[in-house]
Motif scaffolding. Sequence first.
Motif, mmCIF file in Angstrom:
data_model
loop_
_atom_site.group_PDB
_atom_site.id
_atom_site.type_symbol
_atom_site.label_atom_id
_atom_site.label_comp_id
_atom_site.label_asym_id
_atom_site.label_seq_id
_atom_site.Cartn_x
_atom_site.Cartn_y
_atom_site.Cartn_z
ATOM 1 N N GLN A 166 -2.194 9.038 -10.788
ATOM 2 C CA GLN A 166 -2.944 10.172 -11.324
ATOM 3 C C GLN A 166 -3.360 9.991 -12.776
ATOM 4 N N VAL A 167 -2.760 9.012 -13.433
ATOM 5 C CA VAL A 167 -3.011 8.839 -14.861
ATOM 6 C C VAL A 167 -3.552 7.437 -15.111
ATOM 7 N N ASP A 168 -4.542 7.362 -16.006
ATOM 8 C CA ASP A 168 -5.085 6.055 -16.369
ATOM 9 C C ASP A 168 -5.076 5.884 -17.885
ATOM 10 N N SER A 169 -4.908 4.616 -18.308
ATOM 11 C CA SER A 169 -5.036 4.305 -19.734
ATOM 12 C C SER A 169 -5.733 2.955 -19.881
ATOM 13 N N SER A 170 -6.968 2.897 -19.366
ATOM 14 C CA SER A 170 -7.762 1.658 -19.442
ATOM 15 C C SER A 170 -8.941 1.773 -20.394
ATOM 16 N N VAL A 171 -9.368 3.004 -20.659
ATOM 17 C CA VAL A 171 -10.585 3.223 -21.451
ATOM 18 C C VAL A 171 -10.321 2.985 -22.941
ATOM 19 N N ILE A 172 -11.253 2.305 -23.599
ATOM 20 C CA ILE A 172 -11.206 2.170 -25.066
ATOM 21 C C ILE A 172 -12.538 2.711 -25.579
ATOM 22 N N PRO A 173 -12.578 3.972 -26.023
ATOM 23 C CA PRO A 173 -13.854 4.561 -26.440
ATOM 24 C C PRO A 173 -14.593 3.688 -27.456
ATOM 25 N N ASN A 174 -15.896 3.665 -27.361
ATOM 26 C CA ASN A 174 -16.804 2.907 -28.246
ATOM 27 C C ASN A 174 -16.888 1.415 -27.931
ATOM 28 N N VAL A 175 -16.048 0.931 -27.046
ATOM 29 C CA VAL A 175 -15.995 -0.515 -26.830
ATOM 30 C C VAL A 175 -16.683 -0.894 -25.517
ATOM 31 N N GLN A 176 -17.451 -1.974 -25.555
ATOM 32 C CA GLN A 176 -18.022 -2.525 -24.329
ATOM 33 C C GLN A 176 -17.959 -4.042 -24.404
ATOM 34 N N PHE A 177 -17.881 -4.666 -23.261
ATOM 35 C CA PHE A 177 -17.873 -6.128 -23.231
ATOM 36 C C PHE A 177 -18.222 -6.618 -21.834
ATOM 37 N N GLN A 260 -20.008 -9.419 -37.546
ATOM 38 C CA GLN A 260 -20.431 -8.033 -37.758
ATOM 39 C C GLN A 260 -19.293 -7.053 -37.479
ATOM 40 N N PHE A 261 -19.455 -5.811 -37.932
ATOM 41 C CA PHE A 261 -18.450 -4.789 -37.630
ATOM 42 C C PHE A 261 -18.405 -4.557 -36.121
ATOM 43 N N THR A 262 -17.199 -4.493 -35.556
ATOM 44 C CA THR A 262 -17.079 -4.287 -34.109
ATOM 45 C C THR A 262 -15.952 -3.294 -33.818
ATOM 46 N N TRP A 263 -16.141 -2.519 -32.755
ATOM 47 C CA TRP A 263 -15.076 -1.628 -32.299
ATOM 48 C C TRP A 263 -14.127 -2.407 -31.404
ATOM 49 N N ASN A 264 -12.836 -2.125 -31.560
ATOM 50 C CA ASN A 264 -11.851 -2.705 -30.641
ATOM 51 C C ASN A 264 -10.634 -1.784 -30.621
ATOM 52 N N HIS A 265 -9.673 -2.108 -29.776
ATOM 53 C CA HIS A 265 -8.503 -1.250 -29.631
ATOM 54 C C HIS A 265 -7.628 -1.217 -30.884
ATOM 55 N N VAL A 266 -6.857 -0.156 -30.998
ATOM 56 C CA VAL A 266 -5.779 -0.090 -31.991
ATOM 57 C C VAL A 266 -4.573 -0.742 -31.322
ATOM 58 N N SER A 267 -4.015 -1.747 -31.993
ATOM 59 C CA SER A 267 -3.022 -2.583 -31.325
ATOM 60 C C SER A 267 -1.881 -2.948 -32.270
ATOM 61 N N CYS A 268 -0.726 -3.233 -31.697
ATOM 62 C CA CYS A 268 0.384 -3.720 -32.533
ATOM 63 C C CYS A 268 0.567 -5.226 -32.377
#
Length: 328
Positions: A166-177, A260-268
């Motif tokens: 029922q729950v997903d955590s795959s989306v990274i807003p602003n990012v495409q590839f 160039q500036f790029t969107w990507n995930h916030v990561s540890c």
Amino acid sequence: MNIQLTFDYELFFGKRAGSVEKCLIEPTNALLTIFQRYGIQATFFVDAGYLLKLKELAPQFQSLQNDLDAVANQLQAIQVQGSSIQLHIHPHWEKARYQNGNWVFDMENCYKLSDFNQGEMEEIVRKYKACLDLYSTVPTTVFRAGGWCIQPFQRLMKVFKELKIQVDSSVIPNVQFASEQYDFDFTTAPQKARYTFENDVCVEDKNGFFTEYPIASFRYSPLFYWRLYGLGRLFPSQHKMMGDGLFLTQPKRKNTQLSQFTWNHVSCDGFYATKMKAALKSALHNEQQGIVIIGHPKGMTQFSLKKLAAFCKQYHNIHAFKALSINT
Ligand SMILES: [Zn+2]
């Protein structure tokens, strides 16, 4: 604010998969020590296709039996610590072979679920989840797509409902590839910490069955990536990844990141850990109710473990570090 630390628990998928000890066991133990110290919980997305392949081949290869035992023990230790294990699917395990003590991957037309026909795809989700549930104290309900390739979600909707995912955590807003293997586009995803959806992960639907907890995104400068790619070579003791395998390379993406500036995930992972605080501050500024941070045991470095420990130390009394679930 909820801080959801999430880790994709997997080997590498490039020319060298790496060892279980270096990619999974050692870094995950280091992570669990930090979580134990500060009484916090995280979510580990377990590469369930790998687990199933290990189970299938363990009777033939003693080395794989040892790997399976080590992984099974650690999955238990994760849950004893209070963190949770959830479903991560990399379907290329369907075509993986074990030769001369190494994994050999053929990624052609099998990197992402959408590479398979409807029947095959649903069967993969069913059998991978059933395998992972053998190691989970409760049935898994949260999903993260391998390589974030969850689109088109419409094709997964039915089998997810059947399995109560029922729950997903795959989306990274602003990012495409998009590349030979990857294909995702989250540029139109809602800018929210949590939303419900039905047949499209990027379209909020108030009556939708599914809940999305997107991975937070951040706009990185080229300088950031020059440092990220350079530090491992300059200061390996602090900045070399603990995992001993090789990534599936994406030269085009790397070139873009360096120019160039790029969107990507916030990561540890590695040098990304330097941006966790800034991302948290921005989420607080936007009055978001939560932030999902991604990481990989294989991608941790001595540097990022220190950064993560400092982050947990600073915030564990102020914010709630919880595992992902429908209720968080
Ligand atoms: Zn993965």
